[in-house]
Design an enzyme around this catalytic site. Structure first.
Site, short mmCIF file in Angstrom:
data_model
loop_
_atom_site.label_atom_id
_atom_site.label_comp_id
_atom_site.label_asym_id
_atom_site.label_seq_id
_atom_site.Cartn_x
_atom_site.Cartn_y
_atom_site.Cartn_z
N ARG A 1 2.81 12.88 -4.69
CA ARG A 1 2.00 13.08 -3.51
C ARG A 1 1.48 14.52 -3.52
NH1 ARG A 1 2.66 9.09 0.32
NH2 ARG A 1 3.25 7.16 -0.73
N GLY B 1 0.76 -1.25 0.00
CA GLY B 1 0.00 0.00 0.00
C GLY B 1 0.79 1.29 0.00
N CYS B 2 0.45 2.16 0.91
CA CYS B 2 0.76 3.58 0.75
C CYS B 2 2.19 3.93 1.11
CB CYS B 2 -0.20 4.41 1.58
SG CYS B 2 0.47 5.11 3.07
N VAL B 3 2.81 3.26 2.06
CA VAL B 3 4.04 3.80 2.65
C VAL B 3 5.24 3.79 1.71
CG1 VAL B 3 5.66 3.63 4.52
CG2 VAL B 3 3.28 3.11 4.89
#
Ligand code: SF4
Ligand code: SF4
Ligand code: SF4
Ligand code: SF4
Lengths: 105, 405, 362
Positions: free
Chosen positions: B169, A103-105
């Site tokens: 991001r 996922g995100c990390v």
């Protein structure tokens, strides 16, 4: 453990619907999982992506990077998203029977 | 504070939260009180409290390793979360988070806050983070079937999801020209323009790893761009610091020891105060902001404004933490957007070609060397890029190129 | 509650335009602010070239906010600020006023709501932090509870500008360090101290072995044959420094360990360029136990650092700059913290931190 059922067939999957035993993958898995990823029917285009990802995984033990998928299949990223509306990680990798990408990390 | 008896009584099935209740005491506003106040919304908050109390007892997290959920057409913006004690706390068994791209500088109207609150009351736990570490507004906790509806209500209200995974991001910026006299470029506009330019790269991860962009409009760096952003844009100026000598004298009269507090703290000792007049040798000034911070009425940045572009900051994982380092010593404010877009494309092309999976751009530069990176993106080396030239003689001369020349 | 999405489907609209929520006084004076002054801790006045004055009242928040509280903020903004407010990079809320007569009534109302006003200049601003046990699987500790406990203890330094310079504190609950934790005056970092426990059955289902092997900074993970001819891994425990990155890429590498997880404390980092260059925080205490709900050991250590710094540092000296002047031996002496073998770097480039001069203070 959650299961995913389609036309009487049962698959062991994780919470996100990824196949728990990547080895048990067959083309039927991709067909059976397609609906749940908002794909009506698998076309040649879908198979081109699925087979590339699947073969890469069998050869290297990892999912190919997204840009590589684009390069090798000749699809632009936007086209991949048209084929697999939930994207290459959640959609295409799931249909290709890969373990869940991290996922995100 | 309720007395002890009431405090531990499970009222209408709510979990006992003895440990967390402790954190409702004391003068600082309490996150536990916040969670409790959202208990009416969907019940998610109630079970979150129960699960968190369990973590406080067990001293471990009760969230499972990240899930993978999202909205159609996007590859990020939603962080999947599942509880490992979902049977005990069914309302957080699925508890996904949406990252919502914040307005630049985190400005809101009351109406915007209410719109978000209403959406999140209909579709989620009623809990938020204002804001997450990258800058996004965080909507904390909902189930998969609500993601699409939440997303559509957000976009119809003029909001969109932020980035996650191996993507751009959500860029963030300081308040800049909206309220800060020190802003050397329009950080909020630049941040917005870059965000809009990279919607595709933000929503559909296709980079080797995450890529963070942060804009601070002066060297005070209020959004910590140099510590956190793969691409850091930090404002500065080229010409002389503007001095209002009368105001300097006023600070002196008001008790500021100009020599000791201001001049002696200047890192290059380029200031001098003779009791009447402040002199700055601007050629030696490194634009550190100390004197300006200390005497905002008397000193201001010059008028030839722009920014330094730095590259490569990251947290320790994997090969150790890095601060960003200088890539372009100065870009004029009005050329920033075009220069950055062009530069970013070249950086991504290089990263795409040579980067490995989950390798941040800073780590790639460490691995191949800054000189090779500069060659790769077509920038000439400049002395501003290093704190000092090398001290070791192990030089990779380039015989082929030397011969050519 | 409906889950039927609105039509037509909109995507890639991006965030609100950068000037959409700006108050009229900001739109009018955008880019022409002249100077600012501090009227009281947490109360700023920005003066524009035009002579217009914008007043800011800054309040601390717990970052984790319910929509009920957001609505309260919205009501306050309507009542005092024509409906405009903002948040800061350190999770404060700022009310933006044009009428100075409204400052005191607003402050009184904030006081009634339990929202402290401060965090400006040489005060401790709000602590930036990460998700912790509230919402992250990787957390070695909780962040919100630590922050609440610390701010309860330090609140007077939030509401008063009584420190030599600004003091920035940050919490990260694992080495992924979401947030600029590693460049803070004081950083509290959640740590593991035991190698991952490999869960073989899960590993073969959920993880890519090559990715997992590559995830280890020290090369402590080796592929080995597992059950049923599938690949598994083993961990060379003496090479593991418990960073947890293997767990980030593979759920089968469980790191969480109630008794051995805890906190480390780092000091002297900064991001601003004022005076000295930006720099990382350095290890001050290698380990303190996880002791919820109030983490008394951490509170004691942090309070100690703040008190010693407040008593010893000169005006404008950030923590790191103060230690530059007095030297690390004196820092350990003044705080009473023990200097141990863990304080000596032994990762790559460690040699850069060995003292190579006779500059020693006695
Ligand atoms: S970074 Fe500089 S310009 Fe931006 S808000 Fe901070 S002090 Fe002002
Ligand atoms: S900005 Fe910094 S370097 Fe320049 S004169 Fe002021 S204190 Fe000295
Ligand atoms: S610092 Fe680590 S534990 Fe904390 S939110 Fe980030 S990844 Fe999760
Ligand atoms: S915790 Fe870090 S050092 Fe230890 S095995 Fe995992 S990745 Fe390697």
């Amino acid at each position: 453990m959650p299961t995913f059922e389609v036309e009487g067939k049962k698959y062991d999957v994780d919470e996100d619907g990824f196949l728990q035993e990547p080895d048990l993958w067959t083309e039927d898995v991709a067909k059976d999982f397609a609906k749940s990823e908002s794909i009506d029917a698998l076309t040649d285009g879908h198979w081109k992506v699925i087979n590339y990802i699947r073969n890469y995984y069998l050869q290297f033990g990892i999912a190919p990077m997204v840009r590589k998928v684009c390069k090798e299949t000749g699809y632009k990223l936007s086209e991949i998203y048209q084929l697999f509306p939930s994207g290459p990680a959640k959609g295409a990798c799931k249909l290709a029977g890969l373990p869940k990408p991290t996922g995100c990390v | 504070m309720a007395d002890a008896d009431e405090g531990v009584k499970p009222a209408n099935g709510k979990p006992e939260t003895k440990l967390l209740d402790e954190l409702e005491k004391g003068p600082w506003p309490s996150f536990v009180t916040e969670i409790k106040s959202a208990q009416g919304v969907t019940g998610g908050a109630e079970d979150l409290l129960g699960q968190l109390e369990l973590s406080y007892e067990d001293k471990v997290s009760h969230w499972k390793h990240g899930g993978l959920v999202g909205v159609l057409g996007y590859g990020g913006g939603v962080i999947g979360r599942y509880s490992d004690v979902g049977e005990q706390f069914p309302k957080v068994a699925h508890f996904h988070t949406l990252r919502v791209n914040q307005p630049a500088g985190w400005f809101y109207t009351s109406e915007a806050l209410r719109t978000i609150s209403d959406i999140w009351e209909r579709h989620g736990s009623g809990l938020t983070n204002m804001h997450g570490s990258t800058g996004d507004m965080i909507l904390l906790g909902t189930t998969t079937d609500h993601l699409e509806a939440t997303f559509q209500e957000l976009t119809h209200a003029g909001f969109d999801l932020g980035g996650s995974g191996s993507a751009v991001r959500t860029p963030s910026c300081c308040v800049g020209m909206a309220r800060c006299e020190w802003a050397c470029f329009d950080a909020m506009k630049l941040c917005y323009d870059l965000t809009m330019a990279y919607q595709d790269e933000l929503h559909r991860p296709a980079l080797p790893y995450k890529f963070k962009i942060k804009c601070s409009a002066c060297p005070n760096d209020c959004v910590a761009a140099i510590a956190r952003a793969d691409l850091s844009v930090i404002g500065t100026w080229k010409d002389d610091i503007r001095i209002d000598q009368a105001e300097v004298a006023n600070y002196a009269t008001a008790g500021v020891d100009i020599q000791k507090d201001i001049c002696a703290n200047c890192p290059t000792r380029c200031m001098d105060w003779n009791g009447k007049e402040l002199n700055i040798k601007n050629r030696d000034c490194v634009r550190c902001m100390h004197c300006i911070n200390a005497m905002p009425k008397a000193l201001r940045p010059g008028v030839e404004k722009g920014a330094v572009i730095l590259i490569g900051a990251k947290a320790p994982i994997l090969q150790g933490a890095l601060l960003s380092s200088v890539l372009i010593p100065f870009v004029a404010a009005d050329e920033l957007l075009d220069t950055l877009k062009e530069l970013i494309q070249r950086i991504w092309d290089f990263w795409d070609e040579y980067g490995t999976n989950r390798e941040r751009i800073g780590e790639l530069i460490q691995r191949v060397g800054l000189a090779a990176f500069l060659d790769g993106i077509g920038l000439d080396p400049a002395p501003e890029m290093v704190s000092a030239p090398r001290d070791n003689p192990y030089i990779y001369y380039q015989p082929a190129k030397e011969d050519e020349a | 509650m409906t889950t039927t999405p609105l039509q037509p489907r909109l995507t890639d609209v991006g965030p609100p335009r950068y000037d959409k929520y700006l108050p009229p006084i900001v739109l009018k004076n955008y880019g022409t602010w002249k100077y600012h002054e501090t009227l009281a801790p947490g109360v700023l006045c920005h003066v524009a070239e035009s002579g217009d004055r914008l007043y800011t009242v800054r309040g601390g928040t717990p970052r984790l906010l319910s929509i009920q509280t957001l609505r309260k903020y919205a009501d306050l903004a309507d009542k005092y600020c024509g409906g405009y407010l903002r948040f800061t990079s350190r999770n404060n809320v700022e009310f933006l006023l044009t009428d100075p007569a409204q400052i005191e009534p607003l402050k009184q109302e904030l006081a009634l709501l339990g929202i402290p006003v401060g965090g400006t200049n040489n005060a401790i601003s709000n602590i930036v932090h990460t998700q912790g046990w509230v919402h992250c699987h990787a957390a070695a500790t909780d962040a919100s509870g630590l922050v609440k406990s610390m701010m309860d203890a330090l609140i007077d330094h939030f509401t008063h500008e009584d420190l030599p310079a600004k003091l920035r504190i940050a919490v990260a609950c694992c080495l992924n360090m979401c947030g600029a934790v590693h460049c803070s005056d004081i950083a509290i970092l959640g740590v593991h101290r035991r190698p991952p426990k490999v869960q073989n059955d899960l590993l073969t289902k959920a993880c890519e072995v090559p990715t997992l092997v590559a995830s280890c900074p020290t090369g402590a993970i080796r592929p080995v044959p597992g059950v049923g001819g599938k690949q598994s891994v083993e961990v060379l425990e003496e090479d593991c420094m418990y960073c947890g990155n293997c767990f980030s890429v593979c759920p089968a590498m469980r790191m969480a360990d109630a008794e051995n997880d805890g906190l480390s404390i780092w000091v002297g980092g900064k991001v601003s360029n004022a005076r000295s260059a930006p720099r990382f925080s350095r290890l001050s205490i290698p380990f303190l136990p996880n002791n919820p709900p109030r983490w008394p050991e951490v509170i004691e250590a942090v309070t100690k650092i703040v008190d010693v710094y407040r008593g010893e540092a000169r005006k404008y000296e950030r923590v790191g700059e103060w230690i530059d002047r007095i030297g690390w031996p004196r820092f350990f002496e003044l705080t009473g913290f023990e200097f141990t073998r863990y304080h000596i770097d032994d990762f790559k480039n460690a040699g850069m931190t060995f003292a190579r001069s006779t500059h020693i203070r006695y």
